[in-house]
Motif scaffolding. Structure first.
Motif, PDB file in Angstrom:
ATOM      1  N   THR A  68       0.842  -1.268   0.010  1.00  9.75           N
ATOM      2  CA  THR A  68      -0.119  -0.203   0.164  1.00  9.75           C
ATOM      3  C   THR A  68       0.964   1.321   0.009  1.00  9.75           C
ATOM      4  O   THR A  68       0.483   2.212  -0.472  1.00  9.75           O
ATOM      5  N   HIS A  69       2.004   1.147   0.401  1.00  7.09           N
ATOM      6  CA  HIS A  69       2.959   2.236   0.480  1.00  7.09           C
ATOM      7  C   HIS A  69       4.408   1.715   1.024  1.00  7.09           C
ATOM      8  O   HIS A  69       4.437   0.484   1.452  1.00  7.09           O
ATOM      9  N   GLY A  70       5.589   2.417   1.144  1.00 14.35           N
ATOM     10  CA  GLY A  70       6.791   1.863   1.420  1.00 14.35           C
ATOM     11  C   GLY A  70       7.189   2.019   2.909  1.00 14.35           C
ATOM     12  O   GLY A  70       8.350   1.764   3.112  1.00 14.35           O
ATOM     13  N   HIS A  71       6.316   2.214   3.603  1.00 13.58           N
ATOM     14  CA  HIS A  71       6.679   2.298   5.127  1.00 13.58           C
ATOM     15  C   HIS A  71       7.034   0.872   5.604  1.00 13.58           C
ATOM     16  O   HIS A  71       6.517  -0.184   5.292  1.00 13.58           O
ATOM     17  N   PHE A  72       7.956   0.871   6.586  1.00 12.11           N
ATOM     18  CA  PHE A  72       8.747  -0.563   6.756  1.00 12.11           C
ATOM     19  C   PHE A  72       7.924  -1.459   7.260  1.00 12.11           C
ATOM     20  O   PHE A  72       7.998  -2.623   7.010  1.00 12.11           O
ATOM     21  N   ASP A  73       6.811  -1.156   7.992  1.00  8.25           N
ATOM     22  CA  ASP A  73       5.796  -2.167   8.390  1.00  8.25           C
ATOM     23  C   ASP A  73       4.712  -2.474   7.110  1.00  8.25           C
ATOM     24  O   ASP A  73       4.262  -3.569   7.415  1.00  8.25           O
ATOM     25  N   HIS A  74       5.165  -2.129   6.110  1.00  5.73           N
ATOM     26  CA  HIS A  74       4.219  -2.522   4.981  1.00  5.73           C
ATOM     27  C   HIS A  74       4.919  -3.331   3.783  1.00  5.73           C
ATOM     28  O   HIS A  74       4.514  -3.981   3.313  1.00  5.73           O
ATOM     29  N   ALA A  75       6.218  -3.035   4.165  1.00  6.37           N
ATOM     30  CA  ALA A  75       7.080  -3.413   2.780  1.00  6.37           C
ATOM     31  C   ALA A  75       8.243  -3.962   3.186  1.00  6.37           C
ATOM     32  O   ALA A  75       8.972  -4.527   2.119  1.00  6.37           O
ATOM     33  N   GLY A 151      -0.971  11.938   0.502  1.00  5.81           N
ATOM     34  CA  GLY A 151      -1.811  11.985   1.818  1.00  5.81           C
ATOM     35  C   GLY A 151      -0.797  11.427   3.110  1.00  5.81           C
ATOM     36  O   GLY A 151       0.094  12.303   3.432  1.00  5.81           O
ATOM     37  N   HIS A 152      -0.916  10.401   3.269  1.00  8.11           N
ATOM     38  CA  HIS A 152      -0.045   9.797   4.338  1.00  8.11           C
ATOM     39  C   HIS A 152       1.416   9.548   3.878  1.00  8.11           C
ATOM     40  O   HIS A 152       2.261   9.660   4.789  1.00  8.11           O
ATOM     41  N   THR A 153       1.536   9.401   2.637  1.00  5.45           N
ATOM     42  CA  THR A 153       2.827   9.658   2.203  1.00  5.45           C
ATOM     43  C   THR A 153       2.367  10.207   0.658  1.00  5.45           C
ATOM     44  O   THR A 153       1.452  10.643   0.164  1.00  5.45           O
ATOM     45  N   GLY A 170      -5.126   1.270   3.261  1.00  4.08           N
ATOM     46  CA  GLY A 170      -3.684   1.372   3.703  1.00  4.08           C
ATOM     47  C   GLY A 170      -3.678   2.422   4.858  1.00  4.08           C
ATOM     48  O   GLY A 170      -4.891   2.554   5.403  1.00  4.08           O
ATOM     49  N   ASP A 171      -2.672   3.134   5.022  1.00  2.00           N
ATOM     50  CA  ASP A 171      -2.557   3.959   6.061  1.00  2.00           C
ATOM     51  C   ASP A 171      -3.138   5.378   5.784  1.00  2.00           C
ATOM     52  O   ASP A 171      -3.045   6.378   6.875  1.00  2.00           O
ATOM     53  N   LEU A 172      -3.925   5.524   4.650  1.00  2.00           N
ATOM     54  CA  LEU A 172      -4.629   6.950   4.450  1.00  2.00           C
ATOM     55  C   LEU A 172      -5.822   6.812   5.522  1.00  2.00           C
ATOM     56  O   LEU A 172      -6.411   7.937   5.865  1.00  2.00           O
TER      57      LEU A 172
HETATM   58 ZN   LIG Z   1       2.434   3.994   7.000  1.00  2.00          ZN
END
Ligand SMILES: [Zn+2]
Length: 279
Positions: A68-75, A151-153, A170-172
């Motif tokens: 959903t995006h590149g934050h560590f907990d997602h990717a 948004g969030h990123t 995602g984190d939106l």
């Molecule tokens: Zn995030």
């Protein structure tokens, strides 16, 4: 739904599982003979836990992953799913290349029990990207990926599964905690969240936030309004109409600790001053 519930089917062969670490949601879409996984968690150990837990749903291979995006907990668990194809919005790849190594160090400092596991993580960004929208296929089934704006990123994906009422946000959106504004574009986020909410059907629609309970349209509308309120309050501070402390008194996330409430406004002010560049 809680962390002990295992996989919950929220649409036809569409599942979500809630993990206690970061109260995070992982999604799965099953096609014929193949599976698609949404987000891969923070470490190889956590990613392997997803793979093991999947065995209770299917013995089919995971051929497609969506970050959903590149934050560590997602990717950061991406590499465990190779040789699967990994999709991200085009901004995800440079974001991970730019921030990945530094983020490993920051998270290891904040969460010492993960330090050893973060060491082994190889930053493995998506190999397939899109700009505004695309359709991916998993075992004869289509899944829609959309970028609705920053948004969030600067690269959050919203995922829809045609034939179901499910939207992965995602984190939106986050349920039960203040959305994370550390890499956010808070002024743009207001419009992005406003565009996201109507994708959730008013009756029977299910929206899965990056963290916390999945919910319905009312939750998406309410959080979009809160995110818009942050942007509007920041604009009033920036315009000299009110002070930060006054804004905090009417802040849309009052139930959270004051420090947490302050951060979204400060990030929004930073953006209004033109100081938010690439993360
Ligand atoms: Zn995030």
């Amino acid at each position: 739904m809680g962390v002990t519930d295992g996989w919950v089917e929220i649409g036809d062969r569409v599942f979500v599982r809630r993990y206690a670490f970061y109260d995070q949601n992982i999604g799965v879409v099953l096609g014929r003979g193949e599976a698609l996984v949404i987000d891969t968690r923070s470490t190889y150990g956590q990613a392997r836990e997803i793979v093991a837990d999947l065995r209770s749903l299917t013995s089919d291979p995971v051929t497609v992953v969506v970050d959903t995006h590149g934050h560590f907990d997602h990717a950061f668990g991406n590499a465990i799913f190779r040789p699967a194809t990994i999709w991200g919005q085009e901004g995800c790849v440079p974001f991970m290349r730019r921030t990945g190594e530094a983020r490993k160090a920051t998270i290891a400092a904040e969460t010492p029990e993960l330090a050893g596991q973060l060491d082994e993580v190889v930053i493995d960004p998506p190999d397939q990207t899109f700009t505004t929208d695309t359709t991916v296929e998993v075992g004869g089934r289509e899944v829609g990926l959309r970028f609705l704006g920053r948004g969030h990123t600067d690269h959050d994906i919203v995922i829809t599964v045609p034939g179901t009422d499910v939207v992965f946000a995602g984190d939106l959106l986050e349920n039960g905690s203040v959305p994370f504004y550390g890499d956010a574009y808070p002024i743009d986020w207001a419009a992005t969240a406003a565009a996201l909410a109507p994708l959730v059907a008013p009756q029977g629609g299910v929206v899965v936030p990056g963290h916390g309970d999945h919910a319905g349209r009312a939750f998406a509308d309410a959080q979009a309004a809160s995110i818009a309120a942050v942007a509007a309050l920041a604009a009033r501070i920036h315009g000299g109409e009110i002070e930060l402390d006054e804004a905090l008194a009417t802040h849309p996330f009052p139930e959270h600790p004051p420090g947490d409430a302050r951060r979204p406004l400060q990030r929004a002010l930073t953006q209004l001053r033109g100081e938010v560049g690439p993360a």
